[in-house]
Scaffold this active site. Sequence first.
Site, mmCIF file in Angstrom:
data_model
loop_
_atom_site.group_PDB
_atom_site.id
_atom_site.type_symbol
_atom_site.label_atom_id
_atom_site.label_comp_id
_atom_site.label_asym_id
_atom_site.label_seq_id
_atom_site.Cartn_x
_atom_site.Cartn_y
_atom_site.Cartn_z
ATOM 1 N N ASP A 111 -6.725 -12.073 3.562
ATOM 2 C CA ASP A 111 -6.131 -12.581 2.313
ATOM 3 C C ASP A 111 -6.668 -13.936 1.867
ATOM 4 O O ASP A 111 -6.028 -14.613 1.050
ATOM 5 C CB ASP A 111 -4.602 -12.653 2.455
ATOM 6 N N ASP A 170 -5.313 -3.671 -1.561
ATOM 7 C CA ASP A 170 -5.165 -5.083 -1.941
ATOM 8 C C ASP A 170 -6.421 -5.904 -1.620
ATOM 9 O O ASP A 170 -6.706 -6.913 -2.266
ATOM 10 C CB ASP A 170 -3.993 -5.744 -1.200
HETATM 11 N N1 GLY Z 1 -0.937 -7.962 -0.403
HETATM 12 C C1 GLY Z 1 0.399 -7.670 -0.149
HETATM 13 C C2 GLY Z 1 1.202 -7.233 -1.307
HETATM 14 O O1 GLY Z 1 0.713 -6.955 -2.368
HETATM 15 O O2 GLY Z 1 2.394 -7.134 -1.131
#
Ligand code: GLY
Length: 398
Positions: A111, A170
């Site tokens: 992330d 994601d």
């Molecule tokens: N990347 C985690 C979410 O979108 O909740």
Amino acid sequence: MSRVFVFLAALQLIVCGAYSQPKVDVDAQLKLAMQQYELMLAEHPDTKKFPQSIWPDGSLRDMSSDWWTSGFFGATLWYLHRYSNDPKWKDAAQKWTMAVEKEQYNTTTHDLGFMVFYPFANGYYQTGDENYKKILLQGANSLSTRFDPARGVIKSWDKFQNFEYPVIVDNLMNLDYLTWATRVSGDKKYRNIAIKHADVTLKNHFRPDHSSYHVVCYGPNGEVEARKTHQGAADESAWARGQAWAVYGYTMMYRETKKKRYLKKAQAIADFLLSHPNLPSDKIPWWDFSRPGEERDASAGAIISSALFELSDYTKGKKKKTYFGAAEDMLVSLSSDAYRTKLGEIHNFMLKHSTGHKPGNSEIDVPLIYADYYYVEALLRYKAKNEKKKISFFHQQP
Ligand code: GLY
């Protein structure tokens, strides 16, 4: 005959005039946003506690810098600075950007796009601070350690159920961090990773109707072992925020590479979303497309709105209008009393009615810091379009 012509011409003027009138008062919304975030700053004296959401009892839910959302607060403060040019936002943005500094070395998460790229690159774009650039390049190196050439994808989590190599949709959101790193450093490795990840994801992550799975688990040679969900209603359902990441991700990869396959994918995902029978009339998705009548996810609405404004720039003909119109409708909904908080409400977040992780019984029908971030981004994109300005965003630098 000529009277009919004059009448039609006048009618066209009225209709076109009405069409081009902004439907959201962006300046009023951003003024309120600044008042709210001034209060949010006052409620957050400790830069180790990042605003995230609220707990079920209504109290503030803060997180530490290693949580995936830590970069959104600083990045939003940079957007407010960009809009207002007021040095007080720059001071606050610098403070909350440096608060995530240590995450440049974090190799345990994918992330880093959200955590490091968003605040530091937004700040670098506005200040040219060379220290930010150094931190950004270190973060891009940390992110790259999670790429495996045999599988062709960046690993999202170190474990999911019994699977060793899970990748979530994601993860696409990290890719412009890597293309940026190549532009700035001249080292092609980052961009090559981004393109490979986007291509393998394009091949494995989507159903024939262009909806996305949440989690794809890879074996050692890149074989798909399983397609699952973590935050969606079911393995075969379309989790709303996953679809939002997908349309934003491929729009951004088209911007970064000009490869037509990414544009086609972004358009196909947008068409899936916008024609879905379960998309509510206000265009803010239910938290999962298979769960009409349950909670909404305003964060998905904000992400999709921002993505569609950009996608409309790359699209011609009827679809251009469709994407712009849908993005605008979403922004109108988000700016209405149904989703927009009033001053002093809900710990000074801007939007209510988002859903973080319903199957995990966490963050259901709450404000979320990233919903605010993409809402502000969508407002700024809408403002630029209405003013017919070609403004670029930090993602596009240098
Ligand atoms: N990347 C985690 C979410 O979108 O909740």
